[in-house]
Design an enzyme around this catalytic site. Sequence first.
Site, short mmCIF file in Angstrom:
data_model
loop_
_atom_site.label_atom_id
_atom_site.label_comp_id
_atom_site.label_asym_id
_atom_site.label_seq_id
_atom_site.Cartn_x
_atom_site.Cartn_y
_atom_site.Cartn_z
CG ASN A 84 -1.82 -1.32 1.12
OD1 ASN A 84 -2.75 -1.06 0.34
ND2 ASN A 84 -1.84 -2.07 2.03
CB SER A 109 5.35 9.45 8.74
OG SER A 109 5.07 9.36 10.01
CE1 TYR A 146 2.51 4.90 7.99
CE2 TYR A 146 3.69 6.04 9.57
CZ TYR A 146 2.83 5.92 8.60
OH TYR A 146 2.08 7.39 8.07
CE LYS A 150 3.18 7.25 4.98
NZ LYS A 150 2.35 7.80 3.90
#
Lengths: 257, 257
Positions: A84, A109, A146, A150
Amino acid sequence: MDDPVLLTGAGGAVGAAILEGLEDAYEWKLMFHSPPAEEPDHEYLVGDVSSEGDVAAAMDGVGAVIHLAGDPRPEAPWDSVLENNIDGTQKMYEAAVDEGVEKFVFASSNHAVGSFETDERTPEMYRPDDQYRLDGTELPRPGNLYGVSKATGEVLGRYYHDEHGLSVCNIRIGNLTRGHPPIDYERGQAMWLSYRDCAHIHDCALQADYEYEIVYGISDNDRKYYSIERAKDVLGYDPQDNSAHFDGEERVAEPEP
Amino acid sequence: MDDPVLLTGAGGAVGAAILEGLEDAYEWKLMFHSPPAEEPDHEYLVGDVSSEGDVAAAMDGVGAVIHLAGDPRPEAPWDSVLENNIDGTQKMYEAAVDEGVEKFVFASSNHAVGSFETDERTPEMYRPDDQYRLDGTELPRPGNLYGVSKATGEVLGRYYHDEHGLSVCNIRIGNLTRGHPPIDYERGQAMWLSYRDCAHIHDCALQADYEYEIVYGISDNDRKYYSIERAKDVLGYDPQDNSAHFDGEERVAEPEP
């Protein structure tokens, strides 16, 4: 900007902040991952950034992109952020190049640099008198997978900018909460981003002239370990909020922006 | 180092250079993508780094890793580098953590920073009197999607180092050619890495003490735009070759290392 602006991840918190603040400032084209609860006032579609067809449909006719879509969970498993966040962002950039998009704003992020918060530096770095600053020129140190995804999105943007010329702005978004900063959470107060400052920094990223940028997206908090100087200098970011202004009674009394 | 060293991508050029120079220095466990033409003198297996089972089998019982496997083509398409280079490297790191591996050496690439070679800087930056240097502290600027995948491998290593403590050395390998540098190719001469220097820098990376490093893997060429100071200081790298020593007749006469 005459052509519509594509906003992916329109159903998320960052998308909500942007639309609340900039509803009438642009002609929006919204991309949702799940069908929205209420019928949007703007052109929209439902789709998945890991689908080439959905991405092509989303990109059709737009002049700029704010790309927020992806798995937003800091604890998201690798397979999900690979598909994703990493693959999805590459598909978005490819489609943006095909469409001739001029400006691509990427929701990076604070998690891309989470491991700078070492035991030696915390909690001092969260406090107003501490001078430690990250400014976006440092190599990433993700605190989770995550964050790896990013940081990879930022590198993809670097490549697409260098190779294909579109302007790319990566905004390392802090801790976005509506109305007031997180309570009893120094770290969250240090990287707080108010809803109106969130909308404003994205407005700046759509308006300013730049080549490739990495900036921190936080309000002008007394507590901070992310520099906002680059955002001010290059984007003209002029934040209105400060987590220090929300204490005790005042915090509760503050109206929603 | 008592436990075997896992060498992935053992059938490639870098793997050949390492094995030629360090054949007897370590107990090797080799991982090939395709069955080797000759029966190796070391423990080996054939497998794919995008297969969790193959990676677990490869990692079993090893104490250190040199991870070279991946799609090595600078022009490789996204889907291939996503699977083989990005996902494959993440699987390798996960398995290394599970196995308690102490040292992970990752074959990064000059392509992670290829877009620093702008029209304004070239060909001057390839020449001996030019002082432009990249030193590994700069943010990546990949020149292709293969380079994006290598920069992502570096970020993955940063995360696994910070989170799990294994020592990680990323070697941005230059232009490895056997015997002599590329002919009539200034850029290739500037980033030349001889076979023996290639073996030596990997030996250094297995022996030295460090936390997380990004170094350039080139010989001590008169022409250079990659600094080798960090490799010298931290790894004890002491390169023996220099592309300037191979000119005309001498180049042809030089024996293979």
